[in-house]
Write an enzyme that holds these catalytic residues in place. Structure first.
Site, PDB file in Angstrom:
ATOM      1  N   HIS A  67       2.116  28.055  27.432  1.00  0.00           N
ATOM      2  CA  HIS A  67       3.137  27.053  27.751  1.00  0.00           C
ATOM      3  C   HIS A  67       4.394  27.209  26.895  1.00  0.00           C
ATOM      4  O   HIS A  67       5.393  26.531  27.131  1.00  0.00           O
ATOM      5  CB  HIS A  67       2.569  25.631  27.631  1.00  0.00           C
ATOM      6  N   ASP A 112      -4.665  28.419  28.069  1.00  0.00           N
ATOM      7  CA  ASP A 112      -3.298  28.365  27.553  1.00  0.00           C
ATOM      8  C   ASP A 112      -3.104  29.473  26.519  1.00  0.00           C
ATOM      9  O   ASP A 112      -2.914  29.227  25.335  1.00  0.00           O
ATOM     10  CB  ASP A 112      -3.046  26.981  26.945  1.00  0.00           C
ATOM     11  N   SER A 206       3.247  24.457  18.549  1.00  0.00           N
ATOM     12  CA  SER A 206       2.484  25.133  19.592  1.00  0.00           C
ATOM     13  C   SER A 206       2.444  26.636  19.389  1.00  0.00           C
ATOM     14  O   SER A 206       3.411  27.255  18.957  1.00  0.00           O
ATOM     15  CB  SER A 206       3.084  24.843  20.964  1.00  0.00           C
TER      16      SER A 206
END
Length: 260
Positions: A67, A112, A206
């Site tokens: 992402h 992910d 992230s």
């Protein structure tokens, strides 16, 4: 420090959780300069802004969160202070992007993962060295280290110039079921944090690493916002689920990368 979550789209959807692709480690302290030689920083153009983190696992490959991907990412290795450049700091860009598409039954939350091939190999140096893939899984209750340039406050988007590090703990994945009713929390994800609150990954953390017992076990994925709430651990992609796929891609076996 590790408060990384992609909030924009999730807020539009009126969800109470957010991806950590833009968060810093909350409740952490500045990392030791020699503690994060494998940590990669992703920047995007127009405007020039810090995007996410990743982990150097091979001289020409960086592992991160799917992402986090943006076209034209610039990848920095050996960076500590964004305002002060080290002599051995190296800048790269991706010439290949690989995403895990092996199991159609898995949700986007469970895969992910993004593997990036750099335009040229990175040279090991004082501030740069790859981190090995895990050889064995950690136990629930293990202490883990998280790090990143994500926001440092759960209420203000304050980004640091230097990466922050914090210690958190692996907890049973069932601890993440109630806080994330819209995410199918399974054993393919690590649930980790400080149940008392106050320490967490957050926006723009992230893609960074979760290191447990000295091994690279997870990738910062998702978390609730505001970050660092009591009894709301964050979710991390389990690296061990993808080691065969990663090794096959690096070996050039792109057509047979999926495990049998």
């Amino acid at each position: 420090m590790v408060l990384i979550r992609v909030l924009a789209n999730l807020l539009i959807l009126q969800l109470s959780y957010a991806q950590k692709s833009s968060e810093l480690v909350i409740g952490g302290v500045e990392c030791d300069i020699n503690e994060h030689r494998f940590l990669a920083a992703f920047f995007k153009y127009q405007p020039w802004t810090f995007q996410c983190a990743g982990t150097l696992i091979h001289e020409q490959w960086v592992l991160g969160a799917a992402h986090c991907y943006k076209r034209g990412l610039n990848i920095y290795l050996g960076m500590h202070n964004q305002s002060i450049q080290f002599d051995d700091e190296q800048r790269r860009y991706a010439i290949e992007e690989h995403y895990y598409r092996c199991d159609e039954k898995l949700t986007k939350w469970e895969k992910d993962v993004m593997l990036l091939k750099l335009n040229k190999p990175v040279r090991n140096s004082t501030h740069i060295a790859p981190l090995s893939l895990p050889s064995s899984p950690p136990s629930i209750g293990s202490f883990c280290r998280v790090m990143g340039w994500g926001i440092m406050s759960s209420t203000k988007d304050i980004l640091p110039d230097v990466p922050h590090c914090a210690n958190i703990k692996l907890v049973n994945y069932t601890e993440c079921v109630a806080p994330y009713p819209n995410i199918p929390v399974t054993t393919r994800l690590w649930c980790a944090g400080v149940l008392e609150g106050g320490i967490d990954t957050c926006h723009q953390d992230s893609g960074g690493p979760l290191i447990c017992d000295g091994q690279f076990q997870g990738i910062v994925a998702f978390g609730r916002y505001p970050c660092a709430q009591p009894r709301v651990p964050a979710l991390y992609t389990k690296v061990s689920n993808y080691t065969d796929w990663i090794q096959n891609i690096i070996a050039g076996k792109t057509t047979t990368a999926c495990p049998p």
